[in-house]
Design a protein around this motif. Structure first.
Motif, PDB file in Angstrom:
ATOM      1  N   PRO A 270      21.324  44.074 -25.711  1.00  0.00           N
ATOM      2  CA  PRO A 270      20.584  45.326 -25.632  1.00  0.00           C
ATOM      3  C   PRO A 270      19.916  45.732 -26.941  1.00  0.00           C
ATOM      4  N   SER A 271      20.049  44.907 -27.994  1.00  0.00           N
ATOM      5  CA  SER A 271      19.392  45.259 -29.260  1.00  0.00           C
ATOM      6  C   SER A 271      17.897  45.448 -29.048  1.00  0.00           C
ATOM      7  N   ILE A 272      17.329  44.548 -28.253  1.00  0.00           N
ATOM      8  CA  ILE A 272      15.930  44.669 -27.830  1.00  0.00           C
ATOM      9  C   ILE A 272      15.943  44.800 -26.315  1.00  0.00           C
ATOM     10  N   PRO A 273      15.800  45.993 -25.777  1.00  0.00           N
ATOM     11  CA  PRO A 273      15.824  46.152 -24.322  1.00  0.00           C
ATOM     12  C   PRO A 273      14.743  45.295 -23.669  1.00  0.00           C
ATOM     13  N   PRO A 274      14.989  44.777 -22.470  1.00  0.00           N
ATOM     14  CA  PRO A 274      14.044  43.863 -21.825  1.00  0.00           C
ATOM     15  C   PRO A 274      12.623  44.398 -21.737  1.00  0.00           C
ATOM     16  N   GLU A 275      12.483  45.693 -21.514  1.00  0.00           N
ATOM     17  CA  GLU A 275      11.129  46.242 -21.390  1.00  0.00           C
ATOM     18  C   GLU A 275      10.377  46.250 -22.722  1.00  0.00           C
ATOM     19  N   HIS A 276      11.079  45.994 -23.815  1.00  0.00           N
ATOM     20  CA  HIS A 276      10.439  45.963 -25.128  1.00  0.00           C
ATOM     21  C   HIS A 276      10.372  44.551 -25.712  1.00  0.00           C
ATOM     22  N   GLY A 318      18.983  36.569 -20.171  1.00  0.00           N
ATOM     23  CA  GLY A 318      17.596  37.000 -20.049  1.00  0.00           C
ATOM     24  C   GLY A 318      16.693  36.681 -21.223  1.00  0.00           C
ATOM     25  N   LEU A 319      17.015  35.631 -21.993  1.00  0.00           N
ATOM     26  CA  LEU A 319      16.255  35.345 -23.218  1.00  0.00           C
ATOM     27  C   LEU A 319      15.006  34.501 -22.996  1.00  0.00           C
ATOM     28  N   GLY A 320      14.773  34.040 -21.775  1.00  0.00           N
ATOM     29  CA  GLY A 320      13.688  33.100 -21.531  1.00  0.00           C
ATOM     30  C   GLY A 320      12.297  33.703 -21.597  1.00  0.00           C
ATOM     31  N   LEU A 321      11.328  32.819 -21.859  1.00  0.00           N
ATOM     32  CA  LEU A 321       9.915  33.178 -21.693  1.00  0.00           C
ATOM     33  C   LEU A 321       9.541  33.184 -20.220  1.00  0.00           C
ATOM     34  N   LEU A 322      10.331  32.442 -19.424  1.00  0.00           N
ATOM     35  CA  LEU A 322      10.130  32.354 -17.981  1.00  0.00           C
ATOM     36  C   LEU A 322      11.445  32.646 -17.282  1.00  0.00           C
ATOM     37  N   THR A 323      11.369  33.135 -16.064  1.00  0.00           N
ATOM     38  CA  THR A 323      12.577  33.312 -15.265  1.00  0.00           C
ATOM     39  C   THR A 323      13.111  31.937 -14.878  1.00  0.00           C
ATOM     40  N   ASN A 324      14.322  31.899 -14.296  1.00  0.00           N
ATOM     41  CA  ASN A 324      14.820  30.580 -13.934  1.00  0.00           C
ATOM     42  C   ASN A 324      14.223  30.079 -12.628  1.00  0.00           C
ATOM     43  N   ASP A 325      13.289  30.860 -12.019  1.00  0.00           N
ATOM     44  CA  ASP A 325      12.441  30.297 -10.964  1.00  0.00           C
ATOM     45  C   ASP A 325      11.010  30.109 -11.477  1.00  0.00           C
ATOM     46  N   VAL A 328       6.410  33.609 -15.244  1.00  0.00           N
ATOM     47  CA  VAL A 328       6.175  34.026 -16.624  1.00  0.00           C
ATOM     48  C   VAL A 328       6.616  35.479 -16.802  1.00  0.00           C
ATOM     49  N   LYS A 329       7.401  35.721 -17.821  1.00  0.00           N
ATOM     50  CA  LYS A 329       7.853  37.065 -18.161  1.00  0.00           C
ATOM     51  C   LYS A 329       6.895  37.687 -19.184  1.00  0.00           C
ATOM     52  N   PRO A 330       6.969  39.000 -19.405  1.00  0.00           N
ATOM     53  CA  PRO A 330       6.072  39.622 -20.387  1.00  0.00           C
ATOM     54  C   PRO A 330       6.171  38.988 -21.773  1.00  0.00           C
ATOM     55  N   ALA A 331       7.380  38.634 -22.213  1.00  0.00           N
ATOM     56  CA  ALA A 331       7.508  37.976 -23.519  1.00  0.00           C
ATOM     57  C   ALA A 331       6.822  36.619 -23.503  1.00  0.00           C
ATOM     58  N   GLY A 332       6.911  35.912 -22.383  1.00  0.00           N
ATOM     59  CA  GLY A 332       6.218  34.634 -22.261  1.00  0.00           C
ATOM     60  C   GLY A 332       4.713  34.794 -22.337  1.00  0.00           C
ATOM     61  N   ALA A 333       4.198  35.824 -21.687  1.00  0.00           N
ATOM     62  CA  ALA A 333       2.755  36.085 -21.760  1.00  0.00           C
ATOM     63  C   ALA A 333       2.340  36.426 -23.183  1.00  0.00           C
ATOM     64  N   ALA A 334       3.201  37.162 -23.898  1.00  0.00           N
ATOM     65  CA  ALA A 334       2.884  37.526 -25.282  1.00  0.00           C
ATOM     66  C   ALA A 334       2.829  36.291 -26.166  1.00  0.00           C
ATOM     67  N   VAL A 335       3.815  35.416 -26.053  1.00  0.00           N
ATOM     68  CA  VAL A 335       3.815  34.197 -26.863  1.00  0.00           C
ATOM     69  C   VAL A 335       2.642  33.305 -26.488  1.00  0.00           C
ATOM     70  N   ALA A 336       2.310  33.247 -25.197  1.00  0.00           N
ATOM     71  CA  ALA A 336       1.156  32.456 -24.767  1.00  0.00           C
ATOM     72  C   ALA A 336      -0.136  32.986 -25.390  1.00  0.00           C
TER      73      ALA A 336
END
Length: 426
Positions: A270-276, A318-325, A328-336
């Motif tokens: 929770p140090s970095i909440p998922p929405e952030h 929940g650390l992935g750039l992508l879900t396990n299916d 693309v997650k928001p963090a993945g889009a940011a890194v992309a």
């Protein structure tokens, strides 16, 4: 600047966490599943993956390195090449996401020190040499990492450490790196520690070893180490923690422009909440890219851990750039977006001409390195300067008045921690 290397393209990648079965996938290796995972990583515009054989699966007996497992590793590397991805291989796994993976021949009835027992060390050398040699002719093979944060086995807070001295840690690293080089000469072979090497007084793995052994310095940046707790998710120290480790490492480097690889960085809840997480990724990577001599950024991790798997610490799922299916997650889009922005561009940030001197009680053993940890006087002074827009480099106290060293790094001003503290207090 004289002696400055030619700018090189930045590398952007991910630590490959298989979407089906996590690293246990080596037990039921499915190349089609691997290809689908690599497709989803490549679609982000990344250029490399760091992959993790499980040591007990690959070397279940001291004198048995399973040929089929090695063949599967090569097949994974070839599948990555088909998708334009280079591959770094971590050898001694070792430790992953709170779980230890040690072969049975190192523990309980066969308990032997991982770093000093002659038979264990010889077996580790042969294992690393074998993996490197199997990939030596693959153009997309970057090189080996000795292991993932293997230093955690050498000291507390591990519940059952194999304790060693700093000298023994250095000899072990030299032997492991030499084995990698014997298997695949001329590749980028590195070692990587968790941040006790930089922050924990008395830890046998040292900043000196991290910054001087291997072809590059690898740093792992995790803000759940007290940084986010002290400074909050958007604090300067939190968003610059990766940049701080990059710059801190350079203080110990013999070469003025030794490459530094930000080999792990992630957005842990929770140090970095998922929405952030996406905003944290944008800020963290942007700040790291402001560091000269950065080799690249490898995000932890590619895919989330499935909730079907039990007993992971909550943050690991929940650390992935992508879900396990593979969505693309928001963090993945940011890194992309960042990778696309830098594709084909040279990395030439401005020289950091102001440095903060760090005194750890002697560069080699660094007996007082806790000043560099979150809450330590040096850490907080560096963060304070950064908040003021100073862009501080780091120089060892022993070299703070060495004209040749400062000139080679482009440093024209050296500040001391007490004066930064006094200025900030006013």
């Amino acid at each position: 600047m004289p002696g400055e290397p030619a700018p090189r393209p930045l590398r952007f990648g991910a630590n490959y966490t298989p979407s089906r079965g996590w690293f246990h996938h080596w037990l039921d290796f499915d190349l089609d599943e691997v290809r689908a995972d690599l497709d989803s990583i490549s679609a982000l515009g990344l250029d490399h993956v760091r992959v993790f054989p499980l040591w007990p699966v690959f070397q279940p007996n001291r004198t048995l390195i399973r040929p089929r497992a090695v063949e599967q590793l090569v097949a994974l590397a070839d599948a990555a090449a088909e998708r334009g991805l280079d591959v770094n291989v971590d050898g001694l796994q070792g430790h992953l996401s709170s779980f230890d993976f040690l072969p049975a021949w190192t523990g309980t009835w066969h308990r032997r020190n991982l770093f000093t027992d002659p038979d264990v060390v010889a077996a580790q050398e042969e294992y690393l040499r074998t993996l490197a040699a199997a990939l030596a002719d693959r153009p997309n093979f970057l090189g080996m990492t000795v292991g993932n944060e293997v230093n955690q086995f050498s000291d507390g807070p591990h519940p059952d450490p194999d304790r060693i001295t700093g000298e023994q840690a250095g000899r072990w690293l030299e032997r492991m790196l030499a084995a990698c080089g014997k298997g695949a000469p001329g590749r980028l072979h590195v070692h990587a520690e968790y941040d006790a090497a930089w922050y924990r007084d008395g830890h046998p793995f040292t900043p000196d070893q991290a910054a001087r052994l291997g072809g590059a310095t690898a740093v792992h940046s995790w803000v759940f180490n007290g940084t986010a707790q002290l400074h909050g998710r958007t604090g300067t120290a939190t968003e610059h923690h990766a940049a701080y480790l990059v710059e801190l490492s350079k203080a110990w480097a013999r070469e003025a422009h030794r490459p530094v690889w930000l080999q792990e960085v992630g957005a842990p809840a929770p140090s970095i909440p998922p929405e952030h997480a996406a905003a944290f990724a944008e800020a963290t990577v942007a700040n790291a890219l402001d560091c000269p001599d950065l080799w690249g950024v490898t995000w932890w991790c590619s895919h989330d851990v499935s909730r079907e798997l039990a007993d992971f610490p909550e943050l690991e799922y929940g650390l992935g750039l992508l879900t396990n299916d593979r969505r693309v997650k928001p963090a993945g889009a940011a890194v992309a977006r960042i990778a696309a922005r830098w594709r084909g561009r040279e990395h030439r940030p401005a020289v950091r001409s102001t440095a903060l001197a760090v005194d750890v009680g002697g560069a080699r053993a660094a007996p007082r390195r806790s000043v560099c940890a979150p809450g330590g006087a040096f850490f907080e002074a560096w963060a304070s300067l950064t908040a003021q827009g100073v862009r501080p480099a780091v120089v060892l106290a022993e070299l703070a008045e060495d004209p040749a060293h400062l000139s080679a790094r482009g440093i024209t001003q050296v500040l001391r921690v007490p004066e930064v503290i006094r200025t900030h207090a006013r």
